[in-house]
Design a protein around this motif. Structure first.
Motif, PDB file in Angstrom:
ATOM      1  N   GLU A 216      44.731  39.523  39.833  1.00 45.95           N
ATOM      2  CA  GLU A 216      45.141  40.857  41.121  1.00 45.95           C
ATOM      3  C   GLU A 216      44.240  41.206  39.900  1.00 45.95           C
ATOM      4  N   LEU A 217      44.388  42.006  38.941  1.00 46.58           N
ATOM      5  CA  LEU A 217      43.685  43.050  38.150  1.00 46.58           C
ATOM      6  C   LEU A 217      42.319  42.841  39.181  1.00 46.58           C
ATOM      7  N   LEU A 218      41.428  42.124  37.912  1.00 53.92           N
ATOM      8  CA  LEU A 218      39.864  41.712  38.581  1.00 53.92           C
ATOM      9  C   LEU A 218      39.735  41.836  39.847  1.00 53.92           C
ATOM     10  N   LEU A 219      40.484  41.458  41.249  1.00 53.42           N
ATOM     11  CA  LEU A 219      40.085  41.593  42.324  1.00 53.42           C
ATOM     12  C   LEU A 219      40.026  43.556  42.958  1.00 53.42           C
ATOM     13  N   LEU A 220      41.202  44.036  42.571  1.00 53.35           N
ATOM     14  CA  LEU A 220      41.376  45.255  42.043  1.00 53.35           C
ATOM     15  C   LEU A 220      39.683  46.166  42.227  1.00 53.35           C
ATOM     16  N   LEU A 221      39.386  45.849  40.524  1.00 49.50           N
ATOM     17  CA  LEU A 221      38.632  46.533  40.192  1.00 49.50           C
ATOM     18  C   LEU A 221      37.107  45.984  41.290  1.00 49.50           C
ATOM     19  N   LEU A 222      36.581  45.292  41.642  1.00 47.82           N
ATOM     20  CA  LEU A 222      35.992  44.302  42.627  1.00 47.82           C
ATOM     21  C   LEU A 222      35.757  44.842  43.685  1.00 47.82           C
ATOM     22  N   GLU A 223      36.955  45.609  44.076  1.00 48.34           N
ATOM     23  CA  GLU A 223      36.871  46.296  45.459  1.00 48.34           C
ATOM     24  C   GLU A 223      36.524  47.719  45.297  1.00 48.34           C
ATOM     25  N   ARG A 224      36.542  48.307  44.334  1.00 51.35           N
ATOM     26  CA  ARG A 224      36.419  49.251  44.962  1.00 51.35           C
ATOM     27  C   ARG A 224      34.534  49.827  44.176  1.00 51.35           C
ATOM     28  N   SER A 225      34.110  51.364  45.082  1.00 52.40           N
ATOM     29  CA  SER A 225      33.168  51.440  44.907  1.00 52.40           C
ATOM     30  C   SER A 225      32.712  52.589  44.099  1.00 52.40           C
ATOM     31  N   ASP A 226      33.949  53.065  43.493  1.00 53.59           N
ATOM     32  CA  ASP A 226      33.870  54.314  41.795  1.00 53.59           C
ATOM     33  C   ASP A 226      34.188  53.618  40.813  1.00 53.59           C
ATOM     34  N   LEU A 227      33.633  52.149  40.681  1.00 47.06           N
ATOM     35  CA  LEU A 227      33.216  52.106  38.951  1.00 47.06           C
ATOM     36  C   LEU A 227      32.189  52.192  38.928  1.00 47.06           C
ATOM     37  N   VAL A 228      32.616  52.321  37.185  1.00 46.44           N
ATOM     38  CA  VAL A 228      30.996  53.213  36.665  1.00 46.44           C
ATOM     39  C   VAL A 228      30.734  52.209  35.993  1.00 46.44           C
ATOM     40  N   LEU A 229      29.130  51.773  35.959  1.00 40.34           N
ATOM     41  CA  LEU A 229      29.088  50.636  35.341  1.00 40.34           C
ATOM     42  C   LEU A 229      27.038  50.303  35.186  1.00 40.34           C
ATOM     43  N   HIS A 230      26.863  50.082  34.584  1.00 43.32           N
ATOM     44  CA  HIS A 230      24.890  50.388  34.638  1.00 43.32           C
ATOM     45  C   HIS A 230      24.755  49.672  35.210  1.00 43.32           C
ATOM     46  N   SER A 231      25.103  48.715  36.168  1.00 43.24           N
ATOM     47  CA  SER A 231      24.389  47.588  37.561  1.00 43.24           C
ATOM     48  C   SER A 231      25.334  46.475  37.906  1.00 43.24           C
ATOM     49  N   GLU A 232      25.114  46.283  39.305  1.00 42.13           N
ATOM     50  CA  GLU A 232      25.595  44.993  39.626  1.00 42.13           C
ATOM     51  C   GLU A 232      25.581  43.770  38.848  1.00 42.13           C
ATOM     52  N   LEU A 233      24.221  44.097  38.002  1.00 42.79           N
ATOM     53  CA  LEU A 233      23.708  42.258  37.613  1.00 42.79           C
ATOM     54  C   LEU A 233      24.891  42.943  36.092  1.00 42.79           C
ATOM     55  N   GLU A 234      24.881  43.688  35.576  1.00 41.34           N
ATOM     56  CA  GLU A 234      26.302  43.636  34.533  1.00 41.34           C
ATOM     57  C   GLU A 234      27.360  44.106  34.750  1.00 41.34           C
ATOM     58  N   LEU A 235      28.029  43.772  35.820  1.00 38.04           N
ATOM     59  CA  LEU A 235      29.271  43.245  36.626  1.00 38.04           C
ATOM     60  C   LEU A 235      29.310  42.201  36.795  1.00 38.04           C
ATOM     61  N   TYR A 236      28.575  41.213  37.804  1.00 37.50           N
ATOM     62  CA  TYR A 236      28.562  39.969  37.454  1.00 37.50           C
ATOM     63  C   TYR A 236      28.492  39.406  36.369  1.00 37.50           C
ATOM     64  N   THR A 237      27.617  39.462  35.393  1.00 34.92           N
ATOM     65  CA  THR A 237      27.547  38.664  33.649  1.00 34.92           C
ATOM     66  C   THR A 237      28.691  39.147  33.594  1.00 34.92           C
ATOM     67  N   ALA A 238      29.910  39.524  32.957  1.00 35.47           N
ATOM     68  CA  ALA A 238      30.838  40.258  32.544  1.00 35.47           C
ATOM     69  C   ALA A 238      32.410  39.001  33.853  1.00 35.47           C
ATOM     70  N   VAL A 239      32.007  38.783  35.140  1.00 36.58           N
ATOM     71  CA  VAL A 239      33.156  38.200  35.463  1.00 36.58           C
ATOM     72  C   VAL A 239      32.203  36.743  35.516  1.00 36.58           C
ATOM     73  N   GLU A 240      31.525  36.432  35.224  1.00 36.17           N
ATOM     74  CA  GLU A 240      30.692  35.261  35.019  1.00 36.17           C
ATOM     75  C   GLU A 240      31.436  34.290  34.043  1.00 36.17           C
ATOM     76  N   GLY A 241      31.035  35.737  32.883  1.00 30.45           N
ATOM     77  CA  GLY A 241      31.809  34.853  31.578  1.00 30.45           C
ATOM     78  C   GLY A 241      33.289  34.512  31.630  1.00 30.45           C
ATOM     79  N   TRP A 242      34.013  35.325  32.544  1.00 26.76           N
ATOM     80  CA  TRP A 242      35.516  35.841  32.809  1.00 26.76           C
ATOM     81  C   TRP A 242      36.434  34.695  33.353  1.00 26.76           C
ATOM     82  N   LEU A 243      35.184  33.936  34.574  1.00 23.73           N
ATOM     83  CA  LEU A 243      35.450  32.558  35.052  1.00 23.73           C
ATOM     84  C   LEU A 243      35.694  31.775  34.030  1.00 23.73           C
ATOM     85  N   SER A 244      34.563  31.677  33.114  1.00 21.51           N
ATOM     86  CA  SER A 244      34.141  30.593  32.256  1.00 21.51           C
ATOM     87  C   SER A 244      35.581  30.408  31.162  1.00 21.51           C
ATOM     88  N   ARG A 245      35.830  31.378  30.415  1.00 19.56           N
ATOM     89  CA  ARG A 245      37.215  31.659  29.845  1.00 19.56           C
ATOM     90  C   ARG A 245      38.278  30.962  30.182  1.00 19.56           C
TER      91      ARG A 245
END
Length: 483
Positions: A216-245
């Motif tokens: 639930e928290l992950l989906l709430l974060l992914l919906e937001r346009s105010d996320l502060v991070l280096h790039s969308e690729l950084e976000l994908y890499t973190a999401v990939e790690g979350w899904l793998s675990r």
């Protein structure tokens, strides 16, 4: 002291009542003295409150005059922690204890190990009105305060949690606090945690607590346009790690992957993901339409692409990316001293069709800009007189404008966001975010509550203002932005 076997001996109970009555009398006398001396210029206050608190701590520690006993048990242990207490002091702080101790002097309480471990701290608060806690003790202390209806402590712990979101801990704590806030229905704490996570997502992605993020928290974060991070690729890499675990069911994984904004990832990186990402290969069928659409978005001009696809969705809206192509960091030393300016370049738009086109931006910072109503004007009554203007009448101002105009700008508007970095608990994090209206070159409330004259201001780091300006190009004629 006589041993308690069910009810307290009469002599001891009377001593406890006398001590409690004395305490109430002392507090009443102090209030009366304060009222009596308030109008006398020679008045002086004799304050022995610290001595009183020390005596109260001794009452709890030594059990002097105890008229009630609390036995705290946990399911994991056969032994009980025993506290010799005073009914009046507990009842003054907690209506639950008042009810429990109404007709009995020995009460057995069943607590989980986490709350039982800090129960002594909790009782000490009831005697002294103060307690020191650590990050990992915040939730169990809040649970105790809620269970026994000690509302002042409950509010105090919630405020502690809001003010210590940036504190550094080995395992992280903000994600756990968010999930706890959801369980108890504390919307204020929940929103504070969610905002901290959004504005400092890069720090969270690389921490141990990222793996504990709920679906639930992950989906709430992914919906937001105010996320502060280096790039969308950084976000994908973190999401990939979350899904793998976490290995969630396929429907959840597909929902998560479809929340990634693939058009914000460069084509060369998308090709690499398709070739190397095991998660993407496993769920390729669920996102292949988004990937194909992203490649088309980068290949065609935005105007041509819009003839065939609907761009009215957040998929084509950048987040607050910190990569150089989206903005620039600006550290202003001694910001209260004088006006400053800087310039930087960004790409015209998120599409590869526009990525090679650059926009130069000029930024002006003024620490004491005066609104028109406060600017000096000449007075008719006194020839040549000018209204006095104080430095503190001004307010900080930041103006961001493109250095030039170009036909390429047609159909593109620029959303501007300014991040202010602050130092909290030894870490530099984002605590303040200012967003510009699409048609404006500045934001009205920029640093409205910052006192840049004070070196101790929370907005300053070593007397410097740490800003990061983010430019989010949006194809205005095509996209109706959804929050």
């Amino acid at each position: 002291m006589a041993r308690l076997t069910g009810t307290q001996p009469v002599a001891t109970r009377c001593w406890g009542c006398t001590a409690a009555a004395f305490l109430l009398l002392l507090l009443t006398v102090r209030a009366a003295q304060k009222a009596d001396l308030s109008g006398d210029g020679t008045a002086a206050t004799i304050n022995h409150s610290l001595t009183l608190l020390q005596r109260l701590q001794e009452l709890l520690q030594n059990g002097n005059g105890s008229d009630s006993v609390l036995r705290v048990r946990t399911a994991a242990s056969d032994e009980a922690k025993v506290f010799h207490t005073h009914q009046l002091l507990l009842s003054l702080q907690s209506e639950v204890f008042e009810s429990l101790l109404h007709n009995q002097s020995i009460v057995t309480l069943h607590e989980p190990p986490e709350t039982a471990a800090i129960f002594e701290k909790f009782i000490r608060y009831l005697y002294c009105g103060g307690v020191s806690i650590l990050l990992h003790q915040a939730i169990p202390m809040h649970q105790l305060a809620s269970k026994y209806r000690v509302w002042g402590l409950q509010r105090g712990v919630a405020d502690y949690m809001k003010s210590h979101l940036a504190s550094e801990s080995s395992q992280g704590h903000v994600v756990g606090w968010y999930h706890y806030a959801v369980r108890i229905g504390d919307t204020a704490l929940q929103e504070s945690c969610l905002q901290f996570l959004a504005w400092n997502l890069s720090a969270v992605l690389g921490s141990a607590e990222w793996g504990s993020v709920s679906v639930e928290l992950l989906l709430l974060l992914l919906e937001r346009s105010d996320l502060v991070l280096h790039s969308e690729l950084e976000l994908y890499t973190a999401v990939e790690g979350w899904l793998s675990r976490r290995q969630p069911e396929a429907a959840v994984a597909e929902r998560v992957l479809r929340a990634i904004r693939y058009p914000m990832i460069a084509p060369s990186q998308l090709f690499r993901l398709q070739a190397q990402s095991a998660v993407l290969a496993r769920h390729h069928g669920a996102v292949q339409d988004l990937l194909f659409q992203a490649f088309q978005f980068h290949a065609a001009s935005p105007l041509h692409f819009a003839k065939y696809f609907d761009l009215n969705c957040s998929m084509f809206l950048p987040r607050n990316y910190l990569a150089p192509s989206w903005g620039s960091q600006w550290v202003i030393n001694n910001p209260a001293r004088d006006d400053r300016s800087t310039s930087f370049q960004t790409q015209l738009g998120p599409s590869s069709h526009d990525a090679g086109k650059r926009v130069t931006w000029n930024v002006l910072f003024s620490p004491r800009w005066l609104p028109v109503s406060l600017r000096p004007v000449y007075s008719d009554s006194v020839s040549g007189a000018v209204q006095p203007v104080r430095i503190e009448d001004g307010r900080p101002r930041l103006v961001i404008t493109p250095a030039t105009s170009s036909p390429d700008f047609a159909g593109v508007s620029f959303q501007k966001t300014v991040l202010v970095g602050v130092r909290q608990q030894g870490r530099v994090l984002v605590k303040h975010v200012y967003s510009f209206h699409q048609s404006s070159d500045e934001v009205a409330d920029f640093l409205a509550h910052a006192d840049l004259q004070k070196r101790t201001s929370e907005y300053l780091i070593d007397n410097s203002l740490h800003l990061h300006v983010v430019i989010k190009p949006v194809y205005q004629s095509l996209i109706k932005v959804k929050k």
